[in-house]
Write a protein that holds these residues in place. Sequence first.
Motif, PDB file in Angstrom:
ATOM      1  N   ASN A  21     -18.547   4.252  11.728  1.00  0.00           N
ATOM      2  CA  ASN A  21     -18.692   2.821  11.549  1.00  0.00           C
ATOM      3  C   ASN A  21     -18.450   2.368  10.118  1.00  0.00           C
ATOM      4  O   ASN A  21     -18.654   1.216   9.798  1.00  0.00           O
ATOM      5  CB  ASN A  21     -20.095   2.376  11.984  1.00  0.00           C
ATOM      6  N   SER A  22     -18.049   3.242   9.260  1.00  0.00           N
ATOM      7  CA  SER A  22     -17.844   2.904   7.863  1.00  0.00           C
ATOM      8  C   SER A  22     -16.481   3.416   7.421  1.00  0.00           C
ATOM      9  O   SER A  22     -16.114   4.537   7.744  1.00  0.00           O
ATOM     10  CB  SER A  22     -18.949   3.548   7.021  1.00  0.00           C
ATOM     11  N   CYS A  23     -15.759   2.584   6.709  1.00  0.00           N
ATOM     12  CA  CYS A  23     -14.402   2.966   6.320  1.00  0.00           C
ATOM     13  C   CYS A  23     -14.144   2.762   4.833  1.00  0.00           C
ATOM     14  O   CYS A  23     -13.115   2.203   4.463  1.00  0.00           O
ATOM     15  CB  CYS A  23     -13.386   2.171   7.124  1.00  0.00           C
ATOM     16  N   PRO A  24     -15.050   3.162   3.939  1.00  0.00           N
ATOM     17  CA  PRO A  24     -14.730   3.021   2.524  1.00  0.00           C
ATOM     18  C   PRO A  24     -13.480   3.827   2.217  1.00  0.00           C
ATOM     19  O   PRO A  24     -13.290   4.923   2.753  1.00  0.00           O
ATOM     20  CB  PRO A  24     -15.962   3.563   1.811  1.00  0.00           C
ATOM     21  N   ASP A  25     -12.613   3.265   1.389  1.00  0.00           N
ATOM     22  CA  ASP A  25     -11.302   3.873   1.196  1.00  0.00           C
ATOM     23  C   ASP A  25     -10.750   3.486  -0.164  1.00  0.00           C
ATOM     24  O   ASP A  25     -11.127   2.455  -0.732  1.00  0.00           O
ATOM     25  CB  ASP A  25     -10.362   3.369   2.298  1.00  0.00           C
ATOM     26  N   ILE A  26      -9.833   4.286  -0.686  1.00  0.00           N
ATOM     27  CA  ILE A  26      -9.141   4.014  -1.948  1.00  0.00           C
ATOM     28  C   ILE A  26      -7.646   4.105  -1.672  1.00  0.00           C
ATOM     29  O   ILE A  26      -7.176   5.077  -1.068  1.00  0.00           O
ATOM     30  CB  ILE A  26      -9.516   5.043  -3.031  1.00  0.00           C
ATOM     31  N   TRP A  27      -6.911   3.104  -2.131  1.00  0.00           N
ATOM     32  CA  TRP A  27      -5.459   3.079  -1.929  1.00  0.00           C
ATOM     33  C   TRP A  27      -4.744   2.831  -3.244  1.00  0.00           C
ATOM     34  O   TRP A  27      -5.170   1.992  -4.046  1.00  0.00           O
ATOM     35  CB  TRP A  27      -5.070   1.977  -0.948  1.00  0.00           C
ATOM     36  N   GLU A  28      -3.651   3.563  -3.462  1.00  0.00           N
ATOM     37  CA  GLU A  28      -2.756   3.260  -4.577  1.00  0.00           C
ATOM     38  C   GLU A  28      -1.744   2.252  -4.069  1.00  0.00           C
ATOM     39  O   GLU A  28      -1.196   2.395  -2.964  1.00  0.00           O
ATOM     40  CB  GLU A  28      -2.051   4.517  -5.065  1.00  0.00           C
ATOM     41  N   LEU A  29      -1.510   1.221  -4.871  1.00  0.00           N
ATOM     42  CA  LEU A  29      -0.544   0.187  -4.507  1.00  0.00           C
ATOM     43  C   LEU A  29       0.800   0.491  -5.147  1.00  0.00           C
ATOM     44  O   LEU A  29       0.899   1.293  -6.081  1.00  0.00           O
ATOM     45  CB  LEU A  29      -1.049  -1.185  -4.978  1.00  0.00           C
TER      46      LEU A  29
ATOM     47  N   PHE B 164       0.866  -1.184   0.000  1.00  0.00           N
ATOM     48  CA  PHE B 164       0.000   0.000   0.000  1.00  0.00           C
ATOM     49  C   PHE B 164       0.901   1.231   0.000  1.00  0.00           C
ATOM     50  O   PHE B 164       1.653   1.460   0.931  1.00  0.00           O
ATOM     51  CB  PHE B 164      -0.920   0.005   1.230  1.00  0.00           C
ATOM     52  N   LYS B 165       0.823   1.999  -1.068  1.00  0.00           N
ATOM     53  CA  LYS B 165       1.700   3.151  -1.248  1.00  0.00           C
ATOM     54  C   LYS B 165       1.139   4.409  -0.594  1.00  0.00           C
ATOM     55  O   LYS B 165       1.827   5.071   0.184  1.00  0.00           O
ATOM     56  CB  LYS B 165       1.919   3.385  -2.740  1.00  0.00           C
TER      57      LYS B 165
ATOM     58  N   SER C 268       2.357  -1.147  -7.170  1.00  0.00           N
ATOM     59  CA  SER C 268       2.313  -1.525  -8.588  1.00  0.00           C
ATOM     60  C   SER C 268       1.684  -0.437  -9.458  1.00  0.00           C
ATOM     61  O   SER C 268       1.742  -0.508 -10.681  1.00  0.00           O
ATOM     62  CB  SER C 268       1.502  -2.806  -8.750  1.00  0.00           C
ATOM     63  N   GLY C 269       1.031   0.551  -8.821  1.00  0.00           N
ATOM     64  CA  GLY C 269       0.305   1.574  -9.565  1.00  0.00           C
ATOM     65  C   GLY C 269      -1.176   1.262  -9.678  1.00  0.00           C
ATOM     66  O   GLY C 269      -1.965   2.099 -10.097  1.00  0.00           O
ATOM     67  N   ASP C 270      -1.574   0.043  -9.330  1.00  0.00           N
ATOM     68  CA  ASP C 270      -2.985  -0.332  -9.305  1.00  0.00           C
ATOM     69  C   ASP C 270      -3.649   0.279  -8.071  1.00  0.00           C
ATOM     70  O   ASP C 270      -2.975   0.823  -7.201  1.00  0.00           O
ATOM     71  CB  ASP C 270      -3.141  -1.852  -9.276  1.00  0.00           C
ATOM     72  N   PHE C 271      -4.967   0.141  -7.998  1.00  0.00           N
ATOM     73  CA  PHE C 271      -5.718   0.690  -6.877  1.00  0.00           C
ATOM     74  C   PHE C 271      -6.462  -0.414  -6.144  1.00  0.00           C
ATOM     75  O   PHE C 271      -6.976  -1.342  -6.760  1.00  0.00           O
ATOM     76  CB  PHE C 271      -6.713   1.753  -7.361  1.00  0.00           C
ATOM     77  N   ALA C 272      -6.530  -0.299  -4.837  1.00  0.00           N
ATOM     78  CA  ALA C 272      -7.308  -1.204  -3.997  1.00  0.00           C
ATOM     79  C   ALA C 272      -8.463  -0.398  -3.417  1.00  0.00           C
ATOM     80  O   ALA C 272      -8.279   0.738  -2.980  1.00  0.00           O
ATOM     81  CB  ALA C 272      -6.443  -1.782  -2.875  1.00  0.00           C
ATOM     82  N   ILE C 273      -9.641  -1.003  -3.434  1.00  0.00           N
ATOM     83  CA  ILE C 273     -10.854  -0.342  -2.953  1.00  0.00           C
ATOM     84  C   ILE C 273     -11.359  -1.079  -1.724  1.00  0.00           C
ATOM     85  O   ILE C 273     -11.493  -2.299  -1.736  1.00  0.00           O
ATOM     86  CB  ILE C 273     -11.959  -0.355  -4.035  1.00  0.00           C
ATOM     87  N   ILE C 274     -11.648  -0.330  -0.672  1.00  0.00           N
ATOM     88  CA  ILE C 274     -12.311  -0.887   0.506  1.00  0.00           C
ATOM     89  C   ILE C 274     -13.739  -0.359   0.470  1.00  0.00           C
ATOM     90  O   ILE C 274     -13.959   0.853   0.485  1.00  0.00           O
ATOM     91  CB  ILE C 274     -11.606  -0.446   1.808  1.00  0.00           C
TER      92      ILE C 274
END
Length: 80
Positions: free
Chosen positions: A22-30, A2-3, A32-38
Motif C-alpha cells: 500500500n505504499s509506493c515511496p520512490d526516487i526517479w532521475e529525470l 522520467f529517465k 534533466s538530471g534532477d530527481f523526483a521523489i514520491i
Amino acid sequence: MFKRRIGPHPHEDTGNGSAAANSCPDIWELDSGDFAIIGVEQTEQLRPHLPSDAFLDPGEGIVVLPRHVLVKARKDIPLE
C-alpha cells in the motif's frame, strides 16, 4: 521526462519478508538530471519545525521518504 528509477521497485521484497502493498515511496532521475521523489507530503506538519536556516519558497514542499528507500537506492545514485 522520467529517465530511470533510482533503487529497487517499491513493491519488491522489503527485506522483512513482505512486499510493500500500500505504499509506493520512490526516487526517479529525470531527463534533466534532477530527481523526483514520491513520498508522503508533510509540509504543513513539518514547516513549524524547520531549522532557522531552512526555508520553503513558493511551490516548494516537504516530502518524507522512508529511510530504507534511500539506503537501498544509495548504489544507484550517480556521484556526479
